[in-house]
Scaffold this motif. Sequence first.
Motif, PDB file in Angstrom:
ATOM      1  N   GLY A 235       0.743  -1.143   0.074  1.00 30.79           N
ATOM      2  CA  GLY A 235      -0.015  -0.132  -0.065  1.00 30.79           C
ATOM      3  C   GLY A 235       0.905   1.345  -0.070  1.00 30.79           C
ATOM      4  N   GLY A 236       1.906   1.173  -0.610  1.00 30.98           N
ATOM      5  CA  GLY A 236       2.893   2.312  -0.732  1.00 30.98           C
ATOM      6  C   GLY A 236       3.637   2.268   0.561  1.00 30.98           C
ATOM      7  N   GLU A 237       4.678   3.202   0.490  1.00 35.19           N
ATOM      8  CA  GLU A 237       5.897   3.260   1.524  1.00 35.19           C
ATOM      9  C   GLU A 237       5.047   3.068   3.132  1.00 35.19           C
ATOM     10  OE1 GLU A 237       8.983   2.186   0.826  1.00 35.19           O
ATOM     11  OE2 GLU A 237       9.234   2.177   2.940  1.00 35.19           O
ATOM     12  N   ARG A 238       4.051   3.975   3.071  1.00 32.42           N
ATOM     13  CA  ARG A 238       3.594   4.201   4.416  1.00 32.42           C
ATOM     14  C   ARG A 238       2.390   3.048   4.668  1.00 32.42           C
ATOM     15  NH1 ARG A 238       0.830   8.821   4.703  1.00 32.42           N
ATOM     16  NH2 ARG A 238       1.044   8.884   2.639  1.00 32.42           N
ATOM     17  N   GLY A 239       2.094   2.416   3.670  1.00 32.07           N
ATOM     18  CA  GLY A 239       1.140   1.230   3.416  1.00 32.07           C
ATOM     19  C   GLY A 239      -0.370   2.033   3.426  1.00 32.07           C
ATOM     20  N   THR A 240      -0.498   3.313   3.420  1.00 37.38           N
ATOM     21  CA  THR A 240      -1.818   3.795   3.436  1.00 37.38           C
ATOM     22  C   THR A 240      -2.165   4.444   2.137  1.00 37.38           C
ATOM     23  OG1 THR A 240      -0.831   5.815   4.441  1.00 37.38           O
ATOM     24  CG2 THR A 240      -1.811   4.147   5.702  1.00 37.38           C
ATOM     25  N   GLU A 241      -1.402   4.439   1.144  1.00 36.11           N
ATOM     26  CA  GLU A 241      -1.677   5.182  -0.209  1.00 36.11           C
ATOM     27  C   GLU A 241      -2.989   4.575  -0.741  1.00 36.11           C
ATOM     28  OE1 GLU A 241       0.049   4.805  -4.553  1.00 36.11           O
ATOM     29  OE2 GLU A 241       1.566   5.266  -3.141  1.00 36.11           O
ATOM     30  N   LEU A 242      -3.346   3.523  -0.787  1.00 36.46           N
ATOM     31  CA  LEU A 242      -4.646   3.035  -1.626  1.00 36.46           C
ATOM     32  C   LEU A 242      -5.925   3.305  -0.594  1.00 36.46           C
ATOM     33  CD1 LEU A 242      -5.063   1.417  -4.294  1.00 36.46           C
ATOM     34  CD2 LEU A 242      -2.658   1.637  -3.468  1.00 36.46           C
ATOM     35  N   ILE A 243      -5.747   3.324   0.755  1.00 35.10           N
ATOM     36  CA  ILE A 243      -6.739   3.655   1.743  1.00 35.10           C
ATOM     37  C   ILE A 243      -6.881   5.170   1.368  1.00 35.10           C
ATOM     38  CG2 ILE A 243      -7.115   4.201   4.015  1.00 35.10           C
ATOM     39  CD1 ILE A 243      -5.599   1.547   4.883  1.00 35.10           C
ATOM     40  N   GLU A 244      -6.051   5.836   1.263  1.00 34.99           N
ATOM     41  CA  GLU A 244      -6.069   7.551   1.268  1.00 34.99           C
ATOM     42  C   GLU A 244      -6.969   7.640  -0.002  1.00 34.99           C
ATOM     43  OE1 GLU A 244      -2.096   9.048   1.497  1.00 34.99           O
ATOM     44  OE2 GLU A 244      -1.868   8.456   3.602  1.00 34.99           O
ATOM     45  N   ARG A 245      -6.498   6.944  -1.333  1.00 30.61           N
ATOM     46  CA  ARG A 245      -7.042   7.330  -2.357  1.00 30.61           C
ATOM     47  C   ARG A 245      -8.611   6.769  -2.408  1.00 30.61           C
ATOM     48  NH1 ARG A 245      -3.861   4.390  -7.082  1.00 30.61           N
ATOM     49  NH2 ARG A 245      -5.566   5.395  -8.245  1.00 30.61           N
ATOM     50  N   LEU A 246      -8.687   5.667  -1.922  1.00 35.29           N
ATOM     51  CA  LEU A 246     -10.137   5.024  -1.656  1.00 35.29           C
ATOM     52  C   LEU A 246     -10.911   6.095  -0.776  1.00 35.29           C
ATOM     53  CD1 LEU A 246     -11.584   2.346  -2.265  1.00 35.29           C
ATOM     54  CD2 LEU A 246     -11.047   1.628   0.096  1.00 35.29           C
ATOM     55  N   ALA A 247     -10.478   6.416   0.030  1.00 32.93           N
ATOM     56  CA  ALA A 247     -11.330   7.496   1.057  1.00 32.93           C
ATOM     57  C   ALA A 247     -11.654   8.702   0.233  1.00 32.93           C
ATOM     58  CB  ALA A 247     -10.794   7.870   2.205  1.00 32.93           C
ATOM     59  N   ALA A 248     -10.509   9.156  -0.574  1.00 31.02           N
ATOM     60  CA  ALA A 248     -10.953  10.497  -1.359  1.00 31.02           C
ATOM     61  C   ALA A 248     -11.817  10.218  -2.460  1.00 31.02           C
ATOM     62  CB  ALA A 248      -9.540  10.899  -1.706  1.00 31.02           C
ATOM     63  N   GLY A 249     -11.915   9.002  -3.056  1.00 32.99           N
ATOM     64  CA  GLY A 249     -12.467   8.857  -4.336  1.00 32.99           C
ATOM     65  C   GLY A 249     -14.008   8.395  -4.192  1.00 32.99           C
ATOM     66  N   ALA A 250     -14.009   7.465  -3.122  1.00 33.80           N
ATOM     67  CA  ALA A 250     -15.316   6.868  -3.050  1.00 33.80           C
ATOM     68  C   ALA A 250     -16.753   7.574  -2.869  1.00 33.80           C
ATOM     69  CB  ALA A 250     -15.330   5.844  -1.698  1.00 33.80           C
ATOM     70  N   GLY A 251     -16.512   8.896  -2.261  1.00 37.15           N
ATOM     71  CA  GLY A 251     -17.737   9.604  -2.129  1.00 37.15           C
ATOM     72  C   GLY A 251     -18.420   9.934  -3.435  1.00 37.15           C
ATOM     73  N   ASP A 252     -17.632  10.132  -4.667  1.00 42.10           N
ATOM     74  CA  ASP A 252     -18.274  10.351  -5.856  1.00 42.10           C
ATOM     75  C   ASP A 252     -19.157   9.356  -6.419  1.00 42.10           C
ATOM     76  OD1 ASP A 252     -16.896  12.628  -5.492  1.00 42.10           O
ATOM     77  OD2 ASP A 252     -14.994  12.294  -6.919  1.00 42.10           O
ATOM     78  N   PHE A 253     -18.827   8.165  -5.966  1.00 45.22           N
ATOM     79  CA  PHE A 253     -19.416   6.943  -6.587  1.00 45.22           C
ATOM     80  C   PHE A 253     -20.490   6.255  -5.666  1.00 45.22           C
ATOM     81  CE2 PHE A 253     -15.651   7.520  -8.929  1.00 45.22           C
ATOM     82  CZ  PHE A 253     -16.380   7.331 -10.303  1.00 45.22           C
ATOM     83  N   LEU A 254     -20.886   7.192  -4.663  1.00 39.05           N
ATOM     84  CA  LEU A 254     -22.017   6.846  -3.476  1.00 39.05           C
ATOM     85  C   LEU A 254     -23.197   7.470  -3.758  1.00 39.05           C
ATOM     86  CD1 LEU A 254     -20.054   5.810  -0.106  1.00 39.05           C
ATOM     87  CD2 LEU A 254     -21.181   4.159  -1.394  1.00 39.05           C
ATOM     88  N   LYS A 255     -24.197   6.602  -3.394  1.00 40.02           N
ATOM     89  CA  LYS A 255     -25.635   7.498  -3.531  1.00 40.02           C
ATOM     90  C   LYS A 255     -25.475   8.262  -2.229  1.00 40.02           C
ATOM     91  CE  LYS A 255     -27.892   3.691  -5.434  1.00 40.02           C
ATOM     92  NZ  LYS A 255     -28.847   2.643  -5.360  1.00 40.02           N
ATOM     93  N   PRO A 256     -26.413   9.201  -2.105  1.00 38.76           N
ATOM     94  CA  PRO A 256     -26.391  10.130  -0.774  1.00 38.76           C
ATOM     95  C   PRO A 256     -26.548   9.153   0.490  1.00 38.76           C
ATOM     96  CG  PRO A 256     -27.547  11.299  -2.279  1.00 38.76           C
ATOM     97  CD  PRO A 256     -27.135   9.855  -3.012  1.00 38.76           C
ATOM     98  N   GLY A 257     -25.761   9.321   1.451  1.00 41.17           N
ATOM     99  CA  GLY A 257     -25.738   8.382   2.581  1.00 41.17           C
ATOM    100  C   GLY A 257     -25.663   7.050   2.499  1.00 41.17           C
ATOM    101  N   GLY A 258     -24.798   6.586   1.347  1.00 40.78           N
ATOM    102  CA  GLY A 258     -24.027   5.437   0.925  1.00 40.78           C
ATOM    103  C   GLY A 258     -23.027   5.016   2.022  1.00 40.78           C
ATOM    104  N   ILE A 259     -22.722   3.891   1.968  1.00 42.48           N
ATOM    105  CA  ILE A 259     -21.661   3.339   2.972  1.00 42.48           C
ATOM    106  C   ILE A 259     -20.356   2.883   2.372  1.00 42.48           C
ATOM    107  CG2 ILE A 259     -21.427   1.884   4.995  1.00 42.48           C
ATOM    108  CD1 ILE A 259     -23.558   3.707   5.437  1.00 42.48           C
ATOM    109  N   LEU A 260     -19.292   3.313   2.941  1.00 47.55           N
ATOM    110  CA  LEU A 260     -18.067   2.757   2.632  1.00 47.55           C
ATOM    111  C   LEU A 260     -17.445   1.824   3.644  1.00 47.55           C
ATOM    112  CD1 LEU A 260     -15.239   2.799   0.761  1.00 47.55           C
ATOM    113  CD2 LEU A 260     -14.657   4.705   2.428  1.00 47.55           C
TER     114      LEU A 260
END
Length: 310
Positions: A235-260
């Motif tokens: 997940g990148g040198e700190r291990g969190t790169e994919l988590i950060e990208r997921l958290a930053a991008g997921a909102g655009d593909f969720l219905k209002p109130g959708g869950i990650l």
Amino acid sequence: MTLTETEAEKTVGEVLREGIGFLEKHGMESARVLGERLLEGLLDCSRHELYLEGGRILPRETVETYFACLERRARGVPCQYILGKAHFMDFVFRVTPCVLIPRPETEFLVEKILEEAGMKSFEKGGPEILDVGTGSGNIAVSLAAYLPQAAISAVDISEEALEIARENARRIGRRGDARNAAATGIEFLKSDLFDRLPRTKRFDMIVSNPPYLSGEEMRNLPPEVSREPALALFGGERGTELIERLAAGAGDFLKPGGILFFEIGYEQGDMTRRLLRELGWREVEVFRDYCGRDRVVRAADFRSTACGTD
Ligand SMILES: C[S@@+](CC[C@H](N)C(=O)[O-])C[C@H]1O[C@@H](n2cnc3c(N)ncnc32)[C@H](O)[C@@H]1O
């Protein structure tokens, strides 16, 4: 291990004893469990049957194959890659070194997703779910089997992984019924996270077991884990790169109130909670797995009109 002509005919019990002895001689931890698991997998039987049928004579080819499997195991190849299969939830998934071996921790993620799905009603009868980084398809295919009304999409950056996932979807099918295998309806897509999804697509839930190991962890992997694809672990040198990208991008593909929902490393709970709150996610929760370690994160879409609990 090689067989002489006179040794060729052996019983299940003899072969198992020799196998365990061989693994012990090679300094393998849990030699008994490994020896049993390989023989169970090969004979397609359960552990107790190995003992019930200890006197059964095995064909020479089976004995040779078992000994070849033991040698590969002693060289560090995980049992699941040797046998080409792994158990996850109620199903057996085909696995190759192109995909991560499904882990029990990830069953906890699936349980949390099912709990959430069971508490809600959905516009289309069942939830629309996206699995990001599907690997062998273990999460997506299990959800399809347990949630017959769900519409499931799954992405991975690896075409080889997607091939295995498609195969598992065909084999396991809806409700785990192989007769319905053609009808899983899972849409598989090669994509770097959300890149290839139609911009207008919206889901009720986005779920993921992203790669989350750090550079330091990658440099100190146990030999078995180093056989798994780096793409699935790093997940990148700190291990969190994919988590950060997921958290930053997921909102655009969720219905209002959708869950990650996603899995994390057991030391990433505080960091992930902070990150999600900074990004505006609501109802951020970190669940501990059955070993008492931070493991699964749940967060509600920040454009939700419902009141958050944070
Ligand atoms: C930790 S594995 C999880 C596999 C499977 N879902 C499981 O739970 O066992 C992470 C998966 O994410 C995929 N992956 C890595 N980077 C990705 C990216 N940028 N976009 C999509 N998938 C990615 C890997 O190929 C791998 O299959």
